[in-house]
Write an enzyme that holds these catalytic residues in place. Structure first.
Site, PDB file in Angstrom:
ATOM      1  N   LYS A 118       0.827  -1.206   0.000  1.00  0.00           N
ATOM      2  CA  LYS A 118       0.000   0.000   0.000  1.00  0.00           C
ATOM      3  C   LYS A 118       0.863   1.259   0.000  1.00  0.00           C
ATOM      4  CE  LYS A 118      -4.257  -1.821   1.994  1.00  0.00           C
ATOM      5  NZ  LYS A 118      -5.159  -1.812   3.153  1.00  0.00           N
ATOM      6  N   LYS A 200      -7.011 -12.796 -10.361  1.00  0.00           N
ATOM      7  CA  LYS A 200      -8.217 -12.775  -9.546  1.00  0.00           C
ATOM      8  C   LYS A 200      -9.121 -11.582  -9.890  1.00  0.00           C
ATOM      9  CE  LYS A 200      -9.128 -12.401  -4.745  1.00  0.00           C
ATOM     10  NZ  LYS A 200      -8.579 -11.973  -3.485  1.00  0.00           N
ATOM     11  N   LYS A 203     -11.899  -5.867  -6.717  1.00  0.00           N
ATOM     12  CA  LYS A 203     -12.802  -4.722  -6.670  1.00  0.00           C
ATOM     13  C   LYS A 203     -12.098  -3.441  -7.071  1.00  0.00           C
ATOM     14  CE  LYS A 203     -12.628  -4.234  -1.580  1.00  0.00           C
ATOM     15  NZ  LYS A 203     -13.446  -4.123  -0.375  1.00  0.00           N
TER      16      LYS A 203
END
Ligand code: TRP
Length: 338
Positions: A118, A200, A203
């Site tokens: 992150k 994968k 979102k």
């Protein structure tokens, strides 16, 4: 109490009210919450305090928090069976996180994989909260004397540090926290991106056609499946190695239609990809439509939703405050009159 007279084990789970949930999240996280809610004493939180470690628009955060709670209820989470609440509504989370910070080393946090990822993605906002994220998560879990935490593999390291912190506290003071077990979720079906079926479904994918969201309307769902990447053959066969796109669509079809892969293969034997993709789109759209309308109904009933979340927070608070009082006593915080 369970029928056999034993106390149920405690299960904790939380989800951040940021981003839109995909059908992959639905099959993984949401269905799990529903399936587990009667076997355990469940605490389910909307982790808004975790969400703000990445910059959030305030109005959007508020809206998404309500929408997410309504979505979980629409999918079958029963607010009477569990404590469904908003993390920031129970002040104990922040309070325990502060204490646990003093048992956690900066070096440990700097080494966390998700923090490093992150930090790379949000290089302009590497705030203390981002680094402290796992400690807040430990506080979430430990406040409820949690036995089990169902998590995806990406959260496994956070569970490890939670266990370390719990053991450290118990050793330094005296046994206080249950040391939780991670249950790595076998989601059964792994849903991949419709545009790059080797990765994968996420979102946060930048390509809007890659992911099908729970909030997508019928036409959008049908369109995304029509555009799904397949291959240059024309046989509907399950073979993830050489036919990742078609295999992913077969997986989606099989879980949404409640049929085996073999049955699905037979059904589309001799059919072209066009018909196949249309059929997958239909079955997904048919599943999502009633969920969306139920979610909208719940969102429109403000008194009901607020009542559920207020009751959930109250129930969570009772347990959390009791743990926190013990912690404060053990570490030597003075309370007048006690
Ligand atoms: N970090 C988790 C996620 O992004 C959400 C979360 C917050 C959580 N607190 C938790 C999950 C406690 C399990 C237990 O998925």
């Amino acid at each position: 109490m369970q029928e056999n007279g034993q106390k149920k084990k405690v299960l904790y789970s939380a989800v951040q009210p940021s981003g839109d949930l995909t059908i992959g999240n639905y099959l993984g996280a949401i269905k799990n919450w529903v399936d587990l809610q009667h076997d355990y004493e469940c605490f389910y939180a909307m982790a808004d305090m975790h969400a703000i470690t990445i910059r959030q628009d305030p109005a959007t955060l508020r809206r998404k928090t309500r929408e997410l709670a309504a979505l979980y209820i629409a999918c079958g989470v029963d607010p009477a069976a569990c404590a469904l609440y908003v993390q920031s509504n129970v002040s104990c989370h922040a309070e325990l996180a502060w204490v646990l910070n003093t048992l956690t080393y900066v070096g440990e946090m700097e080494r966390m994989t998700q923090f490093k990822d992150k930090s790379a993605r949000h290089a302009d906002n590497i705030n203390m909260g981002l680094m402290d994220y796992p400690v807040l998560m430990a506080a979430d879990i430990l406040l409820y004397q949690t036995d089990v935490v169902p998590v995806g593999v990406d959260q496994r390291q956070h569970l490890e540090i939670t266990r370390d912190i719990a053991i450290r506290f118990n050793n330094r003071y005296s046994p206080t926290f249950t040391v939780p077990e991670a249950v790595i979720m076998q989601t059964g079906a792994k849903i991949n991106s419709l545009q790059d079926p080797t990765k994968k479904m996420s979102k946060s994918d930048e390509n809007p056609n890659a992911s099908v969201y729970m909030s997508d309307d019928r036409d959008t769902v049908l369109r995304k499946f029509r555009r799904a990447v397949t291959d240059s053959e024309s046989s509907v066969r399950f073979d993830p190695e050489t036919k990742p796109g078609v295999s992913n669509l077969l997986t989606i079809y099989s879980v949404f239609a409640g049929k085996s892969i073999a049955e699905a293969e037979r059904e589309f034997d001799g059919k072209g990809y066009g018909d196949f993709k249309a059929a997958v789109g239909e079955v997904v759209a048919d599943a999502l439509t009633p969920i969306r309308s139920e979610q909208e109904r719940i969102l429109a009933d403000k008194d009901y939703l607020d009542g559920v979340l207020a009751a959930g927070a109250e129930k969570a608070y009772r347990t959390a405050r009791s743990t926190l009082s013990k912690v404060y006593r053990k570490i030597g915080f003075y309370r007048p009159g006690k």
